[in-house]
Design an enzyme around this catalytic site. Structure first.
Site, PDB file in Angstrom:
ATOM      1  N   HIS A   1       0.813  -1.216   0.000  1.00  0.00           N
ATOM      2  CA  HIS A   1       0.000   0.000   0.000  1.00  0.00           C
ATOM      3  C   HIS A   1       0.852   1.275   0.000  1.00  0.00           C
ATOM      4  O   HIS A   1       0.316   2.375  -0.097  1.00  0.00           O
ATOM      5  CB  HIS A   1      -0.973   0.014   1.187  1.00  0.00           C
ATOM      6  CG  HIS A   1      -0.325   0.172   2.533  1.00  0.00           C
ATOM      7  ND1 HIS A   1      -0.021  -0.904   3.349  1.00  0.00           N
ATOM      8  CD2 HIS A   1       0.068   1.270   3.216  1.00  0.00           C
ATOM      9  CE1 HIS A   1       0.521  -0.463   4.465  1.00  0.00           C
ATOM     10  NE2 HIS A   1       0.588   0.862   4.412  1.00  0.00           N
TER      11      HIS A   1
ATOM     12  N   ASP B   1      -0.456  -7.461   0.638  1.00  0.00           N
ATOM     13  CA  ASP B   1       0.119  -6.165   1.002  1.00  0.00           C
ATOM     14  C   ASP B   1       1.641  -6.284   0.989  1.00  0.00           C
ATOM     15  O   ASP B   1       2.293  -6.280   2.025  1.00  0.00           O
ATOM     16  CB  ASP B   1      -0.373  -5.691   2.370  1.00  0.00           C
ATOM     17  CG  ASP B   1      -0.081  -4.201   2.593  1.00  0.00           C
ATOM     18  OD1 ASP B   1       0.413  -3.546   1.655  1.00  0.00           O
ATOM     19  OD2 ASP B   1      -0.359  -3.697   3.700  1.00  0.00           O
TER      20      ASP B   1
ATOM     21  N   GLY C   1       3.456   5.550   9.406  1.00  0.00           N
ATOM     22  CA  GLY C   1       4.867   5.659   9.025  1.00  0.00           C
ATOM     23  C   GLY C   1       5.630   4.375   9.250  1.00  0.00           C
ATOM     24  O   GLY C   1       6.702   4.169   8.677  1.00  0.00           O
TER      25      GLY C   1
ATOM     26  N   SER D   1       4.495   1.459   8.347  1.00  0.00           N
ATOM     27  CA  SER D   1       4.143   0.521   7.278  1.00  0.00           C
ATOM     28  C   SER D   1       5.367   0.060   6.505  1.00  0.00           C
ATOM     29  O   SER D   1       6.239   0.861   6.154  1.00  0.00           O
ATOM     30  CB  SER D   1       3.168   1.176   6.303  1.00  0.00           C
ATOM     31  OG  SER D   1       1.852   1.103   6.771  1.00  0.00           O
TER      32      SER D   1
ATOM     33  N   SER E   1       1.952  -4.251   7.868  1.00  0.00           N
ATOM     34  CA  SER E   1       0.836  -3.864   7.002  1.00  0.00           C
ATOM     35  C   SER E   1      -0.043  -2.814   7.667  1.00  0.00           C
ATOM     36  O   SER E   1      -0.126  -1.684   7.224  1.00  0.00           O
ATOM     37  CB  SER E   1       0.006  -5.099   6.639  1.00  0.00           C
ATOM     38  OG  SER E   1      -1.157  -4.727   5.929  1.00  0.00           O
TER      39      SER E   1
END
Length: 386
Positions: free
Chosen positions: A230, A258, A338, A340, A355
């Site tokens: 993402h 993801d 942040g 991720s 994720s």
């Protein structure tokens, strides 16, 4: 990646020799390496003790037990054969427990060093039931109050997580009634809000950016790194911590999955390291052996840095607002925007990339990660190991 001040310049000469002198693994070899048995540092023991709310002596003992369980699991699974019904680390016994559907397989499994529980449903049956629920959700999106669903080997059922107080809504009742026709289910109430991804707007001084989004590097692979899907789309440009051109998204999948692969440009390089952010020493990555449910696990991200917790569930479908994401692993580790794409690691074994989740690192929460071995397999990548 380039050197940067602070923690990045703190990498030792020995670590750097490990980075550039490592023997490359083939993608197939990287998928199921042996678990590392190197002793963990005092700082890692302290971080795990804090994350699990146990003494440092207990944390040290548990980490050693988990390393043994990680090595036992593949052997126990083979011994169980088609009767295999899942496995988990039992913190009370300090051993791996393996569920089987046939009593006659117990002795072979126990011979590997695992404890055994005889249950009704095999892992294949439960996975098939969950896949049928996934297929229903693809045809008609699950209600927002249904946060996720996963196979729980300890309960020997498919658990459907519903936000507390929402189980009586008409949409949720309909979803649960249909799910019950797909196989054995158990409904559990969750206190968290709807899961959300952990990308963030641009903030100076963090690892990488794409557009106006900040995310975190997951793990180095030969030629680049893996991260969350993402965070960017194929062809998207990536800027490094210093704002300079760093690489390009070569592949990305979200929702459904993801994960993403970023190739890096000249002037950047990869190292088999997960940043400890001064909380623990930077961690060398030695493989990607999968930690059992119940194991301790730690996460590194550019916003909240280093936090630890436990593996709560595997093969969970997460019902994000953008769409469902499948085969995720749920943890009790907190995260924030942040983080991720950042690293989940158990000992020196890579586990996956961050994720999303719910909550924060002030009040707590849960976070999901995309398992790293799937990413390596999909893109034909080789994990950079020490």
């Amino acid at each position: 990646m380039r050197h940067r001040t602070g923690v990045r310049l703190g990498l030792s000469t020995l670590l750097m020799l490990g980075a550039f002198g490592a023997t490359a693994l083939s993608p197939s070899a990287a998928a199921a390496p042996a678990a590392d048995t190197a002793p963990v540092s005092a700082e890692v023991v302290t971080a795990v003790a804090r994350g699990l709310a146990v003494s440092e002596d207990r944390a040290r003992e548990r980490l050693a037990q988990e390393a043994d369980a990680m090595k036992t699991e593949p052997k126990a699974r083979r011994a169980a054969g088609s009767a295999y019904a899942g496995s988990w680390f039992d913190a009370s016994s300090g051993r791996l427990t393996v569920a089987v559907t046939a009593q006659e397989r117990s002795a072979a499994v126990e011979a590997t060093g695992a404890d055994v529980r005889v249950v009704r449903h095999s892992a294949a049956e439960l996975d098939a039931a969950k896949s049928r629920i996934d297929a229903r959700a693809e045809r008609k999106a699950a209600p927002a109050a249904v946060s996720s669903w996963h196979v729980d080997p300890r309960a020997n059922t498919v658990v459907v997580n519903v936000r507390k107080g929402a189980a009586d809504s008409a949409a949720v009742r309909e979803f649960l009634a249909r799910a019950a026709t797909d196989g054995p289910i158990e409904v559990r109430a969750t206190v968290g809000g709807r899961p959300a991804t952990f990308a963030a707007g641009t903030v100076g001084g963090d690892p990488y950016y794409t557009g106006n989004v900040r995310c975190s590097i997951g793990f180095s692979v030969h030629g680049g790194f893996v991260t969350a899907g993402h965070c960017g789309s194929p062809g998207g440009a990536v800027r490094g911590w210093d704002g300079s051109a760093m690489g390009t998204f070569q592949g990305s999948s979200f929702p459904g999955n993801d994960y993403a692969y970023v190739s890096i440009h000249s002037g950047w390089w990869t190292v088999p390291v997960v940043l400890g952010w001064g909380t623990v020493p930077d961690r060398l990555v030695r493989g990607s052996a999968e930690a059992p449910v119940g194991s301790s696990i730690c996460r590194s991200g550019s916003t909240t840095h280093w936090h630890c917790g436990t593996v709560l569930a595997k093969n969970e479908t997460v019902n994000y607002s953008q769409g469902a994401v499948y085969q995720m692993t749920k943890t009790s580790v907190c995260a924030e925007p942040g983080d991720s794409g950042g690293s989940f690691i158990s000992g020196e074994q890579a586990q996956g990339v961050t994720s999303g989740g719910w909550g924060n690192c002030g009040s707590g929460g849960e976070t999901w990660f995309q398992p790293v071995n799937e990413i390596l397999s999909v893109y034909g990548l080789t994990l950079h190991t020490a």
